[in-house]
Design an enzyme around this catalytic site. Structure first.
Site: not given
Length: 231
Positions: A53, A80, A133, A160, A189
Site C-alpha cells: 500500500d 504505477n 501523464s 501528474k 482503462t
C-alpha cells in the site's frame, strides 16, 4: 535476468505492463494493495505477488523487506499506482480531496522510491519509471487540439505535473539510477470508463520502452509512445 517491481499491477496499465515484461523475460513482481486481486494477477502471469500500500510506511517497508529476502534486489522499479480523485468542480474541491490524490500519486512515489533505492542499487543498470501523464503537461493542457486541453481535473493534473518534476529532480540527484517518466496517453482503462481510443497495449508502450533501456539509455525524460513529450 532483469527483476522488475510494479506498483498497482493487478489491473489495467500495471497488469499489461507486467504481462509484456514477463513475456520479455523479466522476473516480474506484482505489487498491489488487495491480496486477492494481487495474487490472482500474479498467478495468471506466472509472477510473484508482493503486497504493498503506497500510502503506508509500514506496508512499503514490509514489501521492500520481502523482496530483499526473496530476490535480494531489483533492477527496475515502476511507480504505477495512482488515483484519479474527486470529480467535484473546482469550487467544491477540499484540502482532504487534494491530500487523497497527492498521497497516492506523489507522496507514494517518494515513499516507495526511498524504500526501494537500496534494492535498486544492487543492480548494474538500475531504472525507475514513474507513470505520469500528458494531463500534467502545461503545453498539452493548453493545446485545444489535444484531449488534454479539453479536460478539467485540477487535482489529477497537478499531481501528474508534480510527478514529472519529481522525476527530473530525481534524475539529477541520482546519477547512478536512470529515472524517467512515461505518459500512457488516452487509453481505455477504468480511469475513464474505458473511453480512451488507445488499447492498454498501446498505453504501455512508453512504460515498457523505458523499463527496458540499456546502460546508455536516457534519464530525466518524459516520453509517450511517439517520443519525447513537451512539458
Amino acid at each position: 535476468m532483469t527483476t522488475t517491481f510494479i506498483t498497482g499491477a493487478n489491473k489495467s496499465l500495471g497488469y499489461e505492463t507486467a504481462r509484456r515484461l514477463t513475456d520479455a523475460g523479466h522476473t516480474v513482481l506484482i505489487g498491489a494493495r488487495d491480496p486477492g486481486r494481487g495474487q490472482a494477477a500474479a498467478d495468471a502471469l506466472g509472477a510473484r505477488f508482493v503486497r504493498i500500500d503506497v500510502t503506508d510506511d509500514a506496508s512499503v517497508a514490509a514489501a521492500a523487506d520481502d523482496i530483499r529476502a526473496h530476490e535480494g534486489g531489483i533492477d527496475v522499479l515502476i511507480n504505477n499506482a495512482g488515483v484519479l480523485g474527486t470529480h467535484s468542480p473546482a469550487d467544491r474541491i477540499t484540502a482532504a480531496d487534494a491530500g487523497e490524490v497527492f498521497e497516492v500519486n506523489v507522496v507514494g512515489i517518494v515513499r516507495v522510491t526511498h524504500a526501494f533505492l537500496p534494492l535498486l542499487r544492487t543492480s548494474t543498470n538500475p531504472v525507475i519509471v514513474n507513470v505520469s501523464s500528458g494531463m500534467g503537461s502545461f503545453a498539452a493542457t493548453h493545446d485545444p487540439g489535444r484531449v488534454e486541453g479539453r479536460v478539467v481535473a485540477p487535482l489529477y493534473t497537478a499531481s501528474k505535473a508534480a510527478v514529472t518534476m519529481l522525476t527530473t529532480q530525481y534524475a539529477k540527484s541520482l546519477p547512478d539510477v536512470k529515472v524517467n517518466a512515461a505518459d500512457p496517453g488516452y487509453t481505455a482503462t477504468d480511469f475513464n470508463g474505458h473511453s480512451g481510443p488507445q488499447t492498454v497495449t498501446q498505453g504501455t508502450d512508453a512504460i515498457v520502452e523505458l523499463a527496458t533501456i540499456g546502460a546508455d539509455g536516457p534519464t530525466g525524460t518524459l516520453r509517450d509512445r511517439h517520443g519525447t513529450l513537451g512539458w
